[in-house]
Design an enzyme around this catalytic site. Structure first.
Site, mmCIF file in Angstrom:
data_model
loop_
_atom_site.group_PDB
_atom_site.id
_atom_site.type_symbol
_atom_site.label_atom_id
_atom_site.label_comp_id
_atom_site.label_asym_id
_atom_site.label_seq_id
_atom_site.Cartn_x
_atom_site.Cartn_y
_atom_site.Cartn_z
ATOM 1 C CB SER A 14 -0.926 0.016 1.218
ATOM 2 O OG SER A 14 -1.575 1.279 1.298
ATOM 3 N NE ARG A 15 4.001 2.752 -4.767
ATOM 4 C CZ ARG A 15 3.919 1.594 -5.435
ATOM 5 N NH1 ARG A 15 2.758 1.090 -5.773
ATOM 6 N NH2 ARG A 15 5.018 0.918 -5.733
ATOM 7 C CE LYS A 65 -10.805 -0.369 -2.131
ATOM 8 N NZ LYS A 65 -10.880 0.383 -3.396
ATOM 9 C CG ASN A 86 -12.277 4.340 -0.337
ATOM 10 O OD1 ASN A 86 -13.077 5.001 0.311
ATOM 11 N ND2 ASN A 86 -11.586 4.849 -1.338
ATOM 12 C CG ASP A 101 -12.034 4.106 -4.855
ATOM 13 O OD1 ASP A 101 -10.993 4.632 -4.414
ATOM 14 O OD2 ASP A 101 -12.318 2.905 -4.686
ATOM 15 N N GLY A 128 -15.696 -4.303 -13.491
ATOM 16 C CA GLY A 128 -15.452 -4.851 -12.153
ATOM 17 C C GLY A 128 -15.691 -3.813 -11.078
ATOM 18 N N GLY A 129 -15.061 -4.012 -9.922
ATOM 19 C CA GLY A 129 -15.248 -3.113 -8.784
ATOM 20 C C GLY A 129 -14.800 -1.695 -9.110
ATOM 21 C CB ALA A 130 -11.775 -0.348 -10.713
ATOM 22 C CG ASN A 150 -16.507 -6.684 -18.421
ATOM 23 O OD1 ASN A 150 -15.324 -6.358 -18.307
ATOM 24 N ND2 ASN A 150 -17.081 -7.560 -17.600
ATOM 25 N NE ARG A 155 -17.621 -8.576 -12.519
ATOM 26 C CZ ARG A 155 -16.344 -8.479 -12.177
ATOM 27 N NH1 ARG A 155 -15.404 -8.714 -13.068
ATOM 28 N NH2 ARG A 155 -16.014 -8.170 -10.952
#
Ligand code: ATR
Length: 276
Positions: A14-15, A65, A86, A101, A128-130, A150, A155
């Site tokens: 993690s940054r 998450k 998050n 996000d 997806g999630g992002a 996709n 999905r």
């Protein structure tokens, strides 16, 4: 001293500690931001007990998450819509869960290519999630024609249904046709390159005013961004989203709104160059 955390499993990569540590330093705040590895089986206990351990809140990352959704006492609208938390903080003795996000995505584009808000149509690669956070941001910005592409069309359809009118679901075979009038392209897939080794899409088909962004930031210059830049299009890399999504959490835990500066970006870029 105010304390915040980032929890994940694993968490070494993690940054976030670098980002929050920088802000604590430049704002001269007596606080700390700790990286804590929490295994899935320990998540519920951690969330219920962080207050007793002296934390004001923290960030939640992979794989927690979604699971954190049911552990917070209150969710903000973004967490609810995106289906993931998050950021955690305390308010009125309650544990609040939010998702920053989409805010991070929008703030990054606002800073780098503010014209994105005028886009009449957007092409989103991945579902997806992002992609959920990206679609939420696009809907919030008032973009009325959002096309999701996709591999698993089902999905994409589920995501379209979740956010309502103006969002359509497509397979990759339609990407050329959908590109011709796409004012904004967002890659949310983890693919630097697509399937058979070919490019994700043919950027030559995009209109000259198209803005192309990737939420992947390792590498910073993804193949899609490199191709778009070579074609003369405006490109925005994904690092800014990471930096901007951190702002609201820091403000809640430490009481000061931090600023995303070039100096901060340079620190993270240098780390990406060292470790990838
Ligand atoms: P994230 O939370 O980062 O979005 P995710 O939920 O696993 O991660 O979603 C990954 C996205 O990349 C999905 O859109 C996925 O497509 P599918 O829904 O069809 O799985 C896409 N993706 C990942 N690997 C892929 C591949 N080899 N080819 C095409 N799409 C891929």
């Amino acid at each position: 001293m105010r304390k915040a955390f980032v929890i994940g499993h694993p968490i070494a990569h993690s940054r976030s500690p670098m980002i929050h540590g920088h802000w604590l330093e430049v704002l001269a705040i007596d606080g700390c931001y700790e990286r804590i590895d929490v295994a899935p089986g320990d998540l519920a206990n951690f969330v219920r007990q962080f207050r007793e351990r002296g934390f004001a809140g923290g960030n939640v990352t992979i794989p927690h998450k979604e699971a954190t959704l049911v552990l917070a006492d209150r969710l903000d609208e973004a967490a609810e819509l995106i289906g993931a938390v998050n950021t955690l903080w305390l308010d009125d003795d309650l544990i609040h869960g939010g998702n920053t996000d989409a805010i991070g995505f929008s703030a990054n584009l606002d800073a780098a290519a503010y014209q994105w808000r005028d886009a009449e149509s957007a092409l989103v690669l991945g579902a997806g999630g992002a992609a959920r956070a990206v679609v939420h941001a696009l809907v919030q910005a008032g973009i009325r024609d959002i096309r999701l592409v996709n591999r698993t069309v089902m999905r994409a359809q589920e995501l379209a249904d979740r956010f309502g009118a103006g969002i359509s679901a497509h397979g990759w075979h339609e990407v050329a046709e959908l590109s011709r009038d796409a004012a904004l392209v967002v890659n949310t897939t983890s693919l630097g390159m697509h399937g058979d080794g070919g490019s994700l899409m043919d950027v030559a088909l995009l209109p000259d005013h198209a803005i192309v962004t990737d939420i992947v930031y390792v590498p910073l210059r993804t193949p899609l961004l490199a191709e778009a830049a070579a074609r003369g299009l405006r490109t925005v890399d994904g690092l800014g989203m990471l930096l901007h999504q951190a702002v609201p959490g820091f403000e809640r835990w430490f009481g000061h709104r931090p600023v995303v500066t070039t100096a901060l970006r340079d620190i993270v870029v240098a780390d990406l160059e060292r470790h990838g």
